[in-house]
Design a protein around this motif. Structure first.
Motif, PDB file in Angstrom:
ATOM      1  N   ALA A  65      -4.255  63.984   5.685  1.00  0.00           N
ATOM      2  CA  ALA A  65      -4.849  62.529   4.931  1.00  0.00           C
ATOM      3  C   ALA A  65      -4.431  62.397   3.486  1.00  0.00           C
ATOM      4  CB  ALA A  65      -6.302  62.603   5.282  1.00  0.00           C
ATOM      5  N   ASP A  66      -4.437  63.408   2.758  1.00  0.00           N
ATOM      6  CA  ASP A  66      -4.352  63.478   1.170  1.00  0.00           C
ATOM      7  C   ASP A  66      -3.017  63.183   0.768  1.00  0.00           C
ATOM      8  OD1 ASP A  66      -3.632  65.982   1.907  1.00  0.00           O
ATOM      9  OD2 ASP A  66      -4.647  67.151   0.421  1.00  0.00           O
ATOM     10  N   ALA A  67      -2.110  63.126   1.896  1.00  0.00           N
ATOM     11  CA  ALA A  67      -0.500  62.838   1.461  1.00  0.00           C
ATOM     12  C   ALA A  67      -0.073  61.734   2.146  1.00  0.00           C
ATOM     13  CB  ALA A  67       0.118  64.000   1.982  1.00  0.00           C
ATOM     14  N   LEU A  68      -0.966  60.642   2.568  1.00  0.00           N
ATOM     15  CA  LEU A  68      -0.259  59.556   3.398  1.00  0.00           C
ATOM     16  C   LEU A  68       0.064  58.660   2.500  1.00  0.00           C
ATOM     17  CD1 LEU A  68      -3.163  58.865   5.823  1.00  0.00           C
ATOM     18  CD2 LEU A  68      -0.988  60.005   6.264  1.00  0.00           C
ATOM     19  N   GLY A  69      -0.530  58.622   0.865  1.00  0.00           N
ATOM     20  CA  GLY A  69       0.002  57.878   0.239  1.00  0.00           C
ATOM     21  C   GLY A  69       0.942  58.160  -0.855  1.00  0.00           C
ATOM     22  N   SER A  70       1.252  59.617  -0.726  1.00  0.00           N
ATOM     23  CA  SER A  70       2.251  60.161  -1.502  1.00  0.00           C
ATOM     24  C   SER A  70       3.681  60.079  -1.381  1.00  0.00           C
ATOM     25  CB  SER A  70       1.778  61.630  -1.882  1.00  0.00           C
ATOM     26  OG  SER A  70       2.032  62.448  -0.454  1.00  0.00           O
ATOM     27  N   GLY A  71       4.461  60.145  -2.334  1.00  0.00           N
ATOM     28  CA  GLY A  71       5.938  60.203  -2.407  1.00  0.00           C
ATOM     29  C   GLY A  71       6.444  58.720  -2.672  1.00  0.00           C
ATOM     30  N   SER A  72       7.463  58.701  -2.615  1.00  0.00           N
ATOM     31  CA  SER A  72       8.251  57.318  -2.938  1.00  0.00           C
ATOM     32  C   SER A  72       8.697  56.548  -1.787  1.00  0.00           C
ATOM     33  CB  SER A  72       9.497  57.652  -3.947  1.00  0.00           C
ATOM     34  OG  SER A  72       9.050  58.033  -5.296  1.00  0.00           O
ATOM     35  N   PRO A  73       8.282  55.156  -1.807  1.00  0.00           N
ATOM     36  CA  PRO A  73       8.636  54.377  -0.570  1.00  0.00           C
ATOM     37  C   PRO A  73       9.940  54.163  -0.527  1.00  0.00           C
ATOM     38  CG  PRO A  73       7.008  53.419  -1.850  1.00  0.00           C
ATOM     39  CD  PRO A  73       7.257  54.656  -2.818  1.00  0.00           C
ATOM     40  N   PRO A  74      10.520  54.022   0.575  1.00  0.00           N
ATOM     41  CA  PRO A  74      11.940  53.874   0.448  1.00  0.00           C
ATOM     42  C   PRO A  74      12.203  52.085   0.119  1.00  0.00           C
ATOM     43  CG  PRO A  74      11.010  53.749   2.734  1.00  0.00           C
ATOM     44  CD  PRO A  74      10.118  54.152   1.867  1.00  0.00           C
ATOM     45  N   ALA A  75      13.547  51.960  -0.033  1.00  0.00           N
ATOM     46  CA  ALA A  75      13.854  50.692  -0.836  1.00  0.00           C
ATOM     47  C   ALA A  75      13.576  49.691   0.081  1.00  0.00           C
ATOM     48  CB  ALA A  75      15.477  50.574  -1.191  1.00  0.00           C
ATOM     49  N   ALA A  76      13.715  49.715   1.383  1.00  0.00           N
ATOM     50  CA  ALA A  76      13.341  48.542   2.433  1.00  0.00           C
ATOM     51  C   ALA A  76      11.709  48.337   2.354  1.00  0.00           C
ATOM     52  CB  ALA A  76      13.503  49.070   3.881  1.00  0.00           C
ATOM     53  N   ALA A  77      10.841  49.248   1.975  1.00  0.00           N
ATOM     54  CA  ALA A  77       9.627  48.872   1.799  1.00  0.00           C
ATOM     55  C   ALA A  77       9.073  48.248   0.392  1.00  0.00           C
ATOM     56  CB  ALA A  77       8.660  50.298   1.980  1.00  0.00           C
ATOM     57  N   THR A  78       9.986  48.607  -0.645  1.00  0.00           N
ATOM     58  CA  THR A  78       9.673  48.102  -1.645  1.00  0.00           C
ATOM     59  C   THR A  78      10.145  46.490  -1.760  1.00  0.00           C
ATOM     60  OG1 THR A  78       9.848  50.275  -2.829  1.00  0.00           O
ATOM     61  CG2 THR A  78      10.077  48.441  -4.322  1.00  0.00           C
TER      62      THR A  78
END
Length: 174
Positions: free
Chosen positions: A32-45
């Motif tokens: 749960a504490d990692a669901l928003g972590s990391g860099s979204p891929p270019a498609a999501a951005t």
């Protein structure tokens, strides 16, 4: 006697199939504490930028807890949201019940899943009745989980099975 044996065999197969699909508890997905972590891929951005350009508001980007796929939670102008063209017909009785329930509660709590089309519309493969209820109630916006992969819309329709309507529900629809 033969019927009983057949029924027992079917039950055994069903139980074995379920056990085969069951994973060990808490063995898959993302914490749960990692669901928003990391860099979204270019498609999501790119999708986030398109939503903002369409007059919507990206509330958050996150990964789904099981597969880790990036998706967006967004507020969308209701005029841009429409059912997929290959969706079943509306049940007016179901829309009326949803309107009544949403209006009594005074809240909309069940976001739709949508995909963005090349034309800047948002197709919902599983929210047609909720969309109709929101429109009936005069809503200006809808909240949705926006999935970057458009092909997901067709795949979701396969999962969008509801229980068969009982006699009372069928009579209301008639």
């Amino acid at each position: 006697m033969a019927e009983t044996k057949t029924a027992k065999k079917a039950t055994k197969r069903s139980t074995a199939k379920r056990k085969k699909l069951e994973a060990a508890p808490r063995s898959r997905g993302i914490a749960a504490d990692a669901l928003g972590s990391g860099s979204p891929p270019a498609a999501a951005t790119r999708l986030a930028a398109a939503i903002e350009q369409d007059g919507g508001s990206v509330l958050t980007l996150y990964r789904d807890p099981l597969g880790g796929h990036w998706q967006l939670f967004a507020g969308l102008p209701i005029d841009l949201v429409e059912p997929t063209p290959f969706q079943r017909d509306l049940s007016e009785a179901h829309v009326a019940r949803l309107c009544s329930a949403i209006d009594r509660l005074g809240r909309y709590l069940d976001p739709m899943i949508v995909v963005r089309t090349a034309e800047g519309h948002y197709w919902t493969p599983n929210g047609n009745h909720r969309l109709a209820a929101l429109r009936t109630l005069g809503a200006r916006a809808a909240v949705a989980i926006v999935v970057p992969e458009a092909e997901v819309a067709r795949r979701i329709l396969l999962l969008n099975t509801e229980k068969a309507h009982n006699l009372r529900e069928r009579s209301l629809e008639v």
